[in-house]
Design a protein around this motif. Structure first.
Motif, PDB file in Angstrom:
ATOM      1  N   ASN A 163      37.731  99.187  26.460  1.00 43.66           N
ATOM      2  CA  ASN A 163      37.163  98.330  27.905  1.00 43.66           C
ATOM      3  C   ASN A 163      38.172  99.039  28.744  1.00 43.66           C
ATOM      4  OD1 ASN A 163      34.539  97.881  27.557  1.00 43.66           O
ATOM      5  ND2 ASN A 163      35.421  95.938  27.156  1.00 43.66           N
TER       6      ASN A 163
ATOM      7  N   ASN B  41      43.298  88.792  27.843  1.00 43.37           N
ATOM      8  CA  ASN B  41      43.606  89.772  27.150  1.00 43.37           C
ATOM      9  C   ASN B  41      43.271  91.474  27.508  1.00 43.37           C
ATOM     10  OD1 ASN B  41      44.046  90.643  24.025  1.00 43.37           O
ATOM     11  ND2 ASN B  41      45.542  90.657  25.673  1.00 43.37           N
TER      12      ASN B  41
ATOM     13  N   PRO C 164      49.748 102.049  18.097  1.00 41.27           N
ATOM     14  CA  PRO C 164      51.065 102.296  17.340  1.00 41.27           C
ATOM     15  C   PRO C 164      51.614 102.367  16.144  1.00 41.27           C
ATOM     16  CG  PRO C 164      50.862  99.651  18.737  1.00 41.27           C
ATOM     17  CD  PRO C 164      49.288 100.985  18.466  1.00 41.27           C
TER      18      PRO C 164
ATOM     19  N   VAL D  79      33.152  89.251  26.263  1.00 38.23           N
ATOM     20  CA  VAL D  79      32.210  88.949  27.405  1.00 38.23           C
ATOM     21  C   VAL D  79      32.236  89.328  28.212  1.00 38.23           C
ATOM     22  CG1 VAL D  79      33.611  87.102  29.127  1.00 38.23           C
ATOM     23  CG2 VAL D  79      34.067  86.896  27.011  1.00 38.23           C
TER      24      VAL D  79
ATOM     25  N   TYR E  43      40.356  96.094  33.798  1.00 41.26           N
ATOM     26  CA  TYR E  43      39.277  95.608  34.003  1.00 41.26           C
ATOM     27  C   TYR E  43      38.262  93.755  33.806  1.00 41.26           C
ATOM     28  CZ  TYR E  43      36.236  94.496  30.319  1.00 41.26           C
ATOM     29  OH  TYR E  43      34.625  93.800  29.675  1.00 41.26           O
TER      30      TYR E  43
ATOM     31  N   ALA F 228      48.790  94.275  28.200  1.00 38.47           N
ATOM     32  CA  ALA F 228      49.504  95.166  28.755  1.00 38.47           C
ATOM     33  C   ALA F 228      49.731  95.479  29.928  1.00 38.47           C
ATOM     34  CB  ALA F 228      49.144  96.749  27.453  1.00 38.47           C
TER      35      ALA F 228
ATOM     36  N   ARG G  53      44.389  97.601  20.211  1.00 41.24           N
ATOM     37  CA  ARG G  53      44.898  99.551  20.403  1.00 41.24           C
ATOM     38  C   ARG G  53      45.587  99.489  18.983  1.00 41.24           C
ATOM     39  NH1 ARG G  53      46.662  99.165  26.297  1.00 41.24           N
ATOM     40  NH2 ARG G  53      46.063  97.754  26.464  1.00 41.24           N
TER      41      ARG G  53
ATOM     42  N   THR H  48      53.584  97.665  29.051  1.00 43.36           N
ATOM     43  CA  THR H  48      52.749  97.687  27.248  1.00 43.36           C
ATOM     44  C   THR H  48      54.132  97.989  26.639  1.00 43.36           C
ATOM     45  OG1 THR H  48      51.132  99.076  26.905  1.00 43.36           O
ATOM     46  CG2 THR H  48      53.709 100.318  27.580  1.00 43.36           C
ATOM     47  N   GLY H  49      53.486  98.060  25.887  1.00 43.22           N
ATOM     48  CA  GLY H  49      54.332  98.386  23.982  1.00 43.22           C
ATOM     49  C   GLY H  49      54.212  96.864  23.342  1.00 43.22           C
ATOM     50  N   LEU H  50      54.309  96.970  22.057  1.00 43.60           N
ATOM     51  CA  LEU H  50      54.182  95.519  21.211  1.00 43.60           C
ATOM     52  C   LEU H  50      54.717  94.304  21.668  1.00 43.60           C
ATOM     53  CD1 LEU H  50      52.704  97.370  17.753  1.00 43.60           C
ATOM     54  CD2 LEU H  50      51.257  96.041  19.714  1.00 43.60           C
TER      55      LEU H  50
ATOM     56  N   LEU I  50      55.628 102.690  16.074  1.00 43.45           N
ATOM     57  CA  LEU I  50      56.584 102.850  15.445  1.00 43.45           C
ATOM     58  C   LEU I  50      57.155 101.112  16.663  1.00 43.45           C
ATOM     59  CD1 LEU I  50      57.209 105.422  18.733  1.00 43.45           C
ATOM     60  CD2 LEU I  50      58.164 105.877  15.968  1.00 43.45           C
TER      61      LEU I  50
ATOM     62  N   GLU J 161      36.041  87.762  20.982  1.00 44.98           N
ATOM     63  CA  GLU J 161      36.519  89.236  20.553  1.00 44.98           C
ATOM     64  C   GLU J 161      35.751  90.081  20.802  1.00 44.98           C
ATOM     65  OE1 GLU J 161      39.582  91.796  20.847  1.00 44.98           O
ATOM     66  OE2 GLU J 161      38.116  92.838  20.154  1.00 44.98           O
TER      67      GLU J 161
ATOM     68  N   GLY K 150      48.093  91.168  22.171  1.00 48.91           N
ATOM     69  CA  GLY K 150      48.953  90.356  23.407  1.00 48.91           C
ATOM     70  C   GLY K 150      47.705  88.136  23.488  1.00 48.91           C
TER      71      GLY K 150
END
Ligand SMILES: Cc1cc2nc3c(=O)[nH]c(=O)nc-3n(C[C@H](O)[C@H](O)[C@H](O)COP(=O)(O)OP(=O)(O)OC[C@H]3O[C@@H](n4cnc5c(N)ncnc54)[C@H](O)[C@@H]3O)c2cc1C
Length: 523
Positions: free
Chosen positions: A439, A285, A56, A248, A290, A475, A41, A481-483, A58, A33, A14
């Motif tokens: 996180n 992102n 992931p 961060v 969180y 997500a 993920r 959620t999901g790519l 799939l 990052e 994302g």
């Protein structure tokens, strides 16, 4: 003229896609990052020549990926070599029944009619409903922003909620198409990709089975991480700066009279090592709950998030194996025990079911480079409850029981009796790892849940209510959620930023002019 600046927190898919889109639209973008590599993920582990995708496996809805590449001025085919996986998976039931879910209609008919006389007609009707749900959802709900509640519950949208069966439960709705409990399970377990129980998920999610069989389950050669590498390369080409190993710690408000009116702005992000990054806009992102709970000053919203519904978590085994097991397909699902009870144990008791179901990924079937020659790279995903301070959760014992179940079923049902002796190394992830490394609030591997009350306008929105220059992508914000869905999130967040900050780049103007010209010519 100086470019507006954007700071993105997190280089998950994302964050990368939003950063690239913002750069394409004239922003000067920096991504911070915490890890040493991008992907979140969707990262990978490489050890002793074995390559594992962490999360992931799939690759779904390729047309949404295609749109992302196109929006960045590229062609997906120039970056990814996709292979269709068909049969999509082999489903194993603990009574010995095996089903190969495939887009080959003849094969589906033979298999389904062996289980239940009318099941093939049920399947065709189920696919037709899934197709309707998919197209309507993407067009009317998932692929657009809702700027206020009236847009969501508008007279135009309300009938769609009924057409999409958003208030019906997925499992109950499947009973209209199949009677055999195993078939109902085979066509609802996919809810677990969203970290949902089919007993709670809206019936809308029959769209998942449709996309898998009609649009296909794909695999990018080189693993899912190839998608991340391609997007990072494009983002860098567009000028995005990625700064790794930089977590961060806090976000600082701008001191102004506006903050007294609860309409403040974020001034900067402070990193763990004490650096301060100032920007015009900020995009979170990292997992949305969180960010509210750990990076921003506490407010009502962060307390509300604590009480929202979260998706499940997972126990993962990443096994480097020094022998090949050709009987293990690329994607394998093992279902067992009392289907309803197992979801209750995951989603209500927040534990490992007494009879755990699980998924095994063997990428070597398609991609020989995922392991040294003649060896196997195995990824096992066992769904479990998320972290819960009120439940007694002994993760060591649960991991041990999950491992025993997987090895036993692979031995008994696939004849992999010596697998245990051939595991050279094992890496284990469990809910605490998802929380600490990524996180993710409550260690919920897929983020916030997607029941009726947590989708569309009712899901935490991609712009902070108080801080007008803080946006979210990923997500746990809209759409979910999901790519591919997170890629949509990146598009929607970018659209919102451009709309709400009134940023119009030269590229935007060129695109708008080109579109207007094409439109004129077509008339
Ligand atoms: C086990 C598993 C299996 C899955 N299977 C599939 C599948 O088969 N197909 C599919 O489409 N989807 C699948 N998903 C879902 C998919 O992986 C996610 O929806 C998607 O990767 C989420 O991307 P994201 O950008 O929202 O978040 P993330 O990937 O979580 O990225 C957030 C980033 O923020 C960084 N970060 C966190 N805190 C900070 C901080 N303080 N400072 C700086 N950086 C920070 C993190 O390190 C991370 O890189 C799966 C997920 C899991 C967990």
């Amino acid at each position: 003229m100086q470019k507006p600046t954007a700071l993105v927190i997190g280089a998950g898919i994302g964050g990368i896609a939003t950063a690239a889109r913002l750069a394409k639209n004239g922003y000067d973008v920096t991504v911070l990052e915490k890890e040493s590599t991008p992907g979140g993920r969707c990262n990978q582990i490489i050890r002793e020549g074995h390559r594992f995708d962490i999360g992931p496996t799939l690759f779904l809805m390729p047309e949404i990926w295609e749109e992302t590449f196109a929006a960045l001025g590229e062609r997906m085919a120039d970056h990814l070599e996709l292979q269709r996986i068909d049969p999509t998976y082999k489903v194993h039931f603990d009574d010995g029944l095996q089903l190969e879910l495939t887009s080959n209609i003849g094969k589906m008919q033979t298999q389904l009619e062996k289980v239940e006389r009318t099941a093939f007609t049920g399947f065709l009707n189920y696919m037709a409903e899934g197709s309707k749900h998919y197209k309507m959802s993407v067009e009317k709900f998932v692929g657009r922003n809702f700027y206020n509640v009236f847009e969501y519950f508008s007279p135009g949208n309300l009938p769609l909620l009924f057409k999409l069966k958003a208030l019906k439960k997925h499992y109950a709705n499947t009973s209209r198409f199949f009677k055999d409990e195993r078939l109902k399970a085979a066509f609802t377990f996919q809810n677990m990709y969203l970290g949902l129980s089919p007993y709670d998920a809206p019936a809308t999610y029959s769209l998942l089975q449709y996309t898998e069989l009609a649009e296909g389950v794909w695999y990018p050669m080189g693993g899912m991480y190839a998608g991340i590498q391609a997007l990072v390369k494009i983002a860098e080409k567009l000028g995005v700066k990625f700064i790794y190993k930089t977590a961060v710690k806090k976000m600082k408000e701008e001191n102004s009279t506006l903050s007294l009116l609860k309409r403040g702005r974020i001034k900067s992000a402070i990193t763990e090592d004490g650096r301060e990054f100032v920007a015009d806009i900020f995009v979170g992102n990292a997992d949305l709950p969180y960010i509210y709970q750990e990076l921003l000053p506490k407010n009502e919203e962060s307390k509300k998030l604590e009480n929202k519904l979260y998706t499940c978590s997972t126990i993962m085994f990443y096994w480097g194996v020094d022998k090949e097991y050709l009987q293990i397909s690329h994607h394998n699902v093992f279902l067992g025990g009392d289907y309803k009870a197992s979801f209750d144990q995951i989603f209500k008791e927040h534990t490992l079911p007494d009879v755990p179901s699980f998924y095994v990924h063997a990428p070597v079937r398609t991609d020989k480079a995922a392991a040294p020659k003649g060896q196997e790279t195995l990824y096992v995903l066992v769904p479990v409850g998320h972290l819960d301070a009120h439940s007694k959760q002994d993760w060591e014992a649960l991991v041990k029981r999950a491992r025993e179940t997987v090895l036993r079923r692979l031995a008994q049902e696939l004849g992999a009796t010596d697998l245990k002796e051939h595991i050279k190394f094992e890496i284990v992830y469990q809910p605490r790892v998802w929380k600490e490394r990524f996180n993710l609030a409550k260690g919920a591997a897929f983020g916030l849940s997607h029941n009726f009350w947590q989708v569309g306008y009712l899901r935490p929105q991609n712009r902070h209510k108080q801080y007008k220059n803080l946006f979210f992508t990923g997500a746990s914000t809209h759409p979910g959620t999901g790519l591919p869905i997170v890629l949509l999130s990146a598009r929607l967040t970018t659209e919102r930023i451009l709309k709400e900050t009134g940023t119009i780049s030269v590229q935007n103007m060129v695109n708008a002019l080109a579109e207007a010209r094409a439109h004129r010519l077509s008339h």
